[in-house]
Design an enzyme around this catalytic site. Structure first.
Site, PDB file in Angstrom:
ATOM      1  N   LYS A  22       0.835  -1.211   0.000  1.00  0.00           N
ATOM      2  CA  LYS A  22       0.000   0.000   0.000  1.00  0.00           C
ATOM      3  C   LYS A  22       0.873   1.266   0.000  1.00  0.00           C
ATOM      4  CE  LYS A  22      -1.363   1.620   4.054  1.00  0.00           C
ATOM      5  NZ  LYS A  22      -1.302   2.942   4.646  1.00  0.00           N
ATOM      6  N   ASN A  23       1.832   1.312   0.922  1.00  0.00           N
ATOM      7  CA  ASN A  23       2.580   2.559   1.086  1.00  0.00           C
ATOM      8  C   ASN A  23       3.518   2.841  -0.082  1.00  0.00           C
ATOM      9  OD1 ASN A  23       1.231   3.096   3.385  1.00  0.00           O
ATOM     10  ND2 ASN A  23       2.853   2.424   4.788  1.00  0.00           N
ATOM     11  N   ARG A  93      -3.677  10.649   4.999  1.00  0.00           N
ATOM     12  CA  ARG A  93      -2.535  11.555   5.117  1.00  0.00           C
ATOM     13  C   ARG A  93      -1.554  11.435   3.953  1.00  0.00           C
ATOM     14  NH1 ARG A  93      -1.204  13.718   9.825  1.00  0.00           N
ATOM     15  NH2 ARG A  93       0.873  13.833   8.947  1.00  0.00           N
ATOM     16  N   CYS A 117      -3.198  12.694  13.792  1.00  0.00           N
ATOM     17  CA  CYS A 117      -3.978  11.467  13.575  1.00  0.00           C
ATOM     18  C   CYS A 117      -3.855  10.581  14.806  1.00  0.00           C
ATOM     19  CB  CYS A 117      -3.573  10.755  12.293  1.00  0.00           C
ATOM     20  SG  CYS A 117      -2.189   9.659  12.443  1.00  0.00           S
ATOM     21  N   ARG A 122       2.270  13.991  13.822  1.00  0.00           N
ATOM     22  CA  ARG A 122       2.671  13.826  12.430  1.00  0.00           C
ATOM     23  C   ARG A 122       2.704  15.137  11.629  1.00  0.00           C
ATOM     24  NH1 ARG A 122       0.004   8.555   9.964  1.00  0.00           N
ATOM     25  NH2 ARG A 122       1.861   8.676   8.683  1.00  0.00           N
ATOM     26  N   PRO A 123       3.585  16.058  12.005  1.00  0.00           N
ATOM     27  CA  PRO A 123       3.694  17.305  11.235  1.00  0.00           C
ATOM     28  C   PRO A 123       4.295  17.062   9.850  1.00  0.00           C
ATOM     29  CG  PRO A 123       5.435  17.177  12.874  1.00  0.00           C
ATOM     30  CD  PRO A 123       4.561  15.979  13.102  1.00  0.00           C
ATOM     31  N   VAL A 124       4.191  18.064   8.959  1.00  0.00           N
ATOM     32  CA  VAL A 124       4.804  17.935   7.632  1.00  0.00           C
ATOM     33  C   VAL A 124       5.848  19.040   7.417  1.00  0.00           C
ATOM     34  CG1 VAL A 124       2.900  16.697   6.538  1.00  0.00           C
ATOM     35  CG2 VAL A 124       2.877  19.194   6.538  1.00  0.00           C
ATOM     36  N   ASP A 125       6.350  19.585   8.543  1.00  0.00           N
ATOM     37  CA  ASP A 125       7.321  20.681   8.463  1.00  0.00           C
ATOM     38  C   ASP A 125       8.559  20.316   7.652  1.00  0.00           C
ATOM     39  OD1 ASP A 125       7.751  18.838  10.573  1.00  0.00           O
ATOM     40  OD2 ASP A 125       9.127  20.204  11.590  1.00  0.00           O
ATOM     41  N   LEU A 126       8.986  19.055   7.737  1.00  0.00           N
ATOM     42  CA  LEU A 126      10.216  18.672   7.039  1.00  0.00           C
ATOM     43  C   LEU A 126       9.996  18.554   5.525  1.00  0.00           C
ATOM     44  CD1 LEU A 126      11.553  16.080   9.641  1.00  0.00           C
ATOM     45  CD2 LEU A 126      12.131  18.502   9.417  1.00  0.00           C
ATOM     46  N   ASP A 307       5.282  -0.079  11.842  1.00  0.00           N
ATOM     47  CA  ASP A 307       4.024  -0.630  11.306  1.00  0.00           C
ATOM     48  C   ASP A 307       3.818  -2.102  11.671  1.00  0.00           C
ATOM     49  OD1 ASP A 307       3.516   1.833  10.251  1.00  0.00           O
ATOM     50  OD2 ASP A 307       3.981   1.311   8.175  1.00  0.00           O
ATOM     51  N   ILE A 329       9.105   5.915  16.880  1.00  0.00           N
ATOM     52  CA  ILE A 329       8.734   6.720  15.695  1.00  0.00           C
ATOM     53  C   ILE A 329       7.519   7.608  15.966  1.00  0.00           C
ATOM     54  CG2 ILE A 329       8.203   6.666  13.210  1.00  0.00           C
ATOM     55  CD1 ILE A 329      10.880   5.320  13.763  1.00  0.00           C
ATOM     56  N   ARG A 399      -8.425  -0.291   4.752  1.00  0.00           N
ATOM     57  CA  ARG A 399      -7.558   0.722   4.143  1.00  0.00           C
ATOM     58  C   ARG A 399      -6.238   0.104   3.717  1.00  0.00           C
ATOM     59  NH1 ARG A 399      -6.626   5.963   7.558  1.00  0.00           N
ATOM     60  NH2 ARG A 399      -5.297   6.220   5.748  1.00  0.00           N
TER      61      ARG A 399
HETATM   62  C1  EPZ Z   1       5.085   6.500   6.450  1.00  0.00           C
HETATM   63  O1  EPZ Z   1       4.460   7.628   7.071  1.00  0.00           O
HETATM   64  C2  EPZ Z   1       4.032   5.407   6.368  1.00  0.00           C
HETATM   65  N1  EPZ Z   1       2.896   5.899   5.617  1.00  0.00           N
HETATM   66  C3  EPZ Z   1       3.597   4.993   7.767  1.00  0.00           C
HETATM   67  O2  EPZ Z   1       2.703   3.886   7.637  1.00  0.00           O
HETATM   68  C4  EPZ Z   1       4.820   4.541   8.554  1.00  0.00           C
HETATM   69  O3  EPZ Z   1       4.414   4.240   9.867  1.00  0.00           O
HETATM   70  C5  EPZ Z   1       5.868   5.652   8.570  1.00  0.00           C
HETATM   71  O4  EPZ Z   1       6.191   6.042   7.205  1.00  0.00           O
HETATM   72  C6  EPZ Z   1       7.149   5.251   9.261  1.00  0.00           C
HETATM   73  O5  EPZ Z   1       7.690   4.126   8.648  1.00  0.00           O
HETATM   74  C7  EPZ Z   1       2.929   5.937   4.305  1.00  0.00           C
HETATM   75  O6  EPZ Z   1       3.912   5.590   3.670  1.00  0.00           O
HETATM   76  C8  EPZ Z   1       1.696   6.373   3.604  1.00  0.00           C
HETATM   77  P1  EPZ Z   1       7.515   9.665   8.474  1.00  0.00           P
HETATM   78  P2  EPZ Z   1       5.152   9.042   7.021  1.00  0.00           P
HETATM   79  O7  EPZ Z   1       7.501  10.971   7.768  1.00  0.00           O
HETATM   80  O8  EPZ Z   1       5.916   9.200   5.773  1.00  0.00           O
HETATM   81  C9  EPZ Z   1       8.038  12.836  12.040  1.00  0.00           C
HETATM   82  C10 EPZ Z   1       0.736   2.643   8.049  1.00  0.00           C
HETATM   83  O9  EPZ Z   1       0.239   2.083   9.060  1.00  0.00           O
HETATM   84  N2  EPZ Z   1       7.925  13.880  11.004  1.00  0.00           N
HETATM   85  O10 EPZ Z   1       8.630   8.727   8.174  1.00  0.00           O
HETATM   86  O11 EPZ Z   1       4.106  10.037   7.340  1.00  0.00           O
HETATM   87  C11 EPZ Z   1       6.737  12.050  12.217  1.00  0.00           C
HETATM   88  O12 EPZ Z   1       5.828  12.723  13.049  1.00  0.00           O
HETATM   89  C12 EPZ Z   1       1.352   4.022   8.119  1.00  0.00           C
HETATM   90  O13 EPZ Z   1       0.721   2.131   6.932  1.00  0.00           O
HETATM   91  C13 EPZ Z   1       8.130  15.191  11.367  1.00  0.00           C
HETATM   92  O14 EPZ Z   1       8.395  15.530  12.527  1.00  0.00           O
HETATM   93  O15 EPZ Z   1       6.128   8.919   8.266  1.00  0.00           O
HETATM   94  C14 EPZ Z   1       7.252  10.753  12.790  1.00  0.00           C
HETATM   95  O16 EPZ Z   1       7.476  10.900  14.153  1.00  0.00           O
HETATM   96  C15 EPZ Z   1       1.137   4.702   9.426  1.00  0.00           C
HETATM   97  N3  EPZ Z   1       8.022  16.154  10.384  1.00  0.00           N
HETATM   98  C16 EPZ Z   1       8.598  10.559  12.070  1.00  0.00           C
HETATM   99  O17 EPZ Z   1       8.972  11.859  11.604  1.00  0.00           O
HETATM  100  C17 EPZ Z   1       7.738  15.854   9.087  1.00  0.00           C
HETATM  101  O18 EPZ Z   1       7.658  16.766   8.253  1.00  0.00           O
HETATM  102  C18 EPZ Z   1       8.569   9.615  10.891  1.00  0.00           C
HETATM  103  O19 EPZ Z   1       7.481   9.938  10.040  1.00  0.00           O
HETATM  104  C19 EPZ Z   1       7.562  14.501   8.744  1.00  0.00           C
HETATM  105  C20 EPZ Z   1       7.667  13.537   9.725  1.00  0.00           C
END
Ligand code: EPZ
Length: 425
Positions: A22-23, A93, A117, A122-126, A307, A329, A399
């Protein structure tokens, strides 16, 4: 909403075909809008999130049609809109991953901020910082990220993520493909989804090196073309079903599973007492004579995946001894614990760690979950619990797990899906 009724106690024995991830598929669909050529995705899982991504693409004027059981054809001849609306992003998301592709192809993107969520803030600042490093002009307006390409276009840059982010790495990589010059991404996510995305982009004419390592180098190109790509096998589905085999005292042959993508979870299973037999077409997982508690800490790939945390914790609830499970995480990813308590599990949470003391048996109960992996962990619990477990609100399960009830039933599980109408009646 549908629910699952499970009678626990059956060993799972047989073969299960692992679906496409999926991802990975969601990001490949987003990347397909970067070309006016046709993109064919084989091994695309039929899931609610994929349907949501199709809706999102349709809103941009992009057709994404099923052309076979698991084949999807995407054609973004023209991009008609730059907006990913709140109504879709709040449901999923992963919609944020159209930000980089839209910006690069169309020059302007408006994507709703996803908000928090069930598993964390889960911010998107990065994502935003990384795109700014390429020169994108970004404003946050009325709950939307509004990103524009500057007059001279995006320009390659060197950017090191302060924290590993899968989505952030993917967004930057996609935008950099159509930027001028070279981009070097440091502290990049090494997840197989990132490598799969790079493989498809390279097949579309991109020049990406190092995906799958922590340094990715992208040399910008002017244009991308269509391609045909096969979605990588879902390592999380494979890991989940491996747990199902071990917990139930069963023996499952996971066809299509990639041992190299789940090396760490398989190692934990071995240490817990299971037999793991990788072969040319997948991985066979067989329960051992004992099930022993093992400590786990989630980490970015190649570490133990967050996950799979809920599923492995569920397995540890019936293992001998104690196990300490630490989530690094997401800050709120223990939502399954109160539900497992209701089934008789002995788990104590202290900050980011859960101490699980094995019990002899779980007991069936009505349960409910608020995210995808928590939902499936309750299904796993139901498979071994005494009596009946009802997993409510399985919307989350649908999902991310393709036909999971059918796959489990075919191997001996007693599991019935009750449709909305049956519940209402
Ligand atoms: C992906 O989410 C996956 N989702 C998640 O799977 C998975 O748990 C996660 O990666 C970690 O492996 C998809 O691919 C659709 P991250 P993503 O950015 O990309 C922080 C599932 O069950 N962060 O690697 O959103 C964040 O809050 C889902 O299938 C920031 O601080 O995860 C987290 O603590 C759930 N700022 C960490 O980084 C940002 O801008 C890692 O998140 C982005 C992230």
């Amino acid at each position: 909403m549908d629910r699952l009724r499970i009678q626990g106690g059956n060993k799972l024995i047989g073969k299960i075909q692992i679906s496409g991830a999926k991802n990975a598929a969601l990001k490949l669909m987003a990347a397909a809008i970067m070309t006016d050529g046709k993109v064919t995705l084989n091994n695309t899982p039929r899931l609610a999130d994929i349907k949501t991504m199709r809706e999102l693409l349709a809103g941009l004027g992009v057709s994404a049609e099923w052309s076979g059981d698991n084949q999807m054809k995407i054609h973004a001849q023209n991009i008609m809109s730059e907006t990913a609306p709140y109504d879709i992003v709040r449901k999923m998301r992963a919609s944020i991953t159209v930000l980089g592709p839209l910006l690069a192809r169309h020059g302007h993107a408006r994507v709703s901020l996803p908000g928090g969520c069930a598993i964390g803030a889960r911010p998107v600042d990065l994502h935003i910082e990384a795109l700014k490093a390429l020169g994108a002009e970004i404003a946050l307006e009325e709950g939307y990220v509004d990103a524009r390409v500057p007059p001279g276009g995006l320009t390659g840059a060197k950017y090191t993520f302060p924290k590993v982010t899968v989505g952030g790495t993917e967004n930057m990589m996609m935008a950099a493909v159509l930027a001028k010059g070279t981009t070097i991404i440091g502290n990049a996510a090494r997840e197989p989804d990132v490598a799969d995305l790079a493989a498809m982009l390279n097949c579309m004419g991109a020049k990406i090196e190092g995906a799958g390592t922590d340094t990715i180098t992208i040399t910008g190109v002017e244009k991308l073309n269509g391609c045909t790509h096969t979605v990588v096998a879902d390592r999380i589905e494979a890991g989940t079903l491996a747990v199902a085999a071990v917990m139930t005292g069963g023996d499952l042959d996971l066809i299509g599973a990639r041992e190299d993508l789940i090396a760490m979870p398989l190692d934990i299973l071995r240490r817990a007492g299971a037999f793991i037999e990788p072969h040319a077409n997948g991985v066979r997982v067989k329960a051992g004579d004992y099930l022993q508690g093992v400590d786990i800490m989630t980490e970015p790939f190649p570490g133990f995946p967050t996950d799979l945390q809920a599923q492995f914790m569920t397995m540890m609830t019936i293992a001998s001894g104690a196990s300490m499970i630490t989530e690094t995480i997401f800050e709120n990813r223990f939502m399954h614990v109160p539900e497992l308590h209701r089934m008789g599990a002995d788990i104590t949470i202290h900050h980011a760690s859960a101490l699980v003391r094995g019990v002899k048996k779980l007991k069936g109960a009505p349960v409910m979950a608020t995210d995808l992996r928590a939902s499936v962990s309750l299904v796993l619990a139901g498979l071994v619990a005494e009596g009946e477990t009802t997993v409510n609100r399985i919307y989350h399960l649908d999902r991310g797990y393709e036909a999971v009830d059918k796959k489990l039933s075919a191997c001996g599980a007693q599991i019935i899906r009750e449709k909305d109408e049956a519940i209402a009646a």
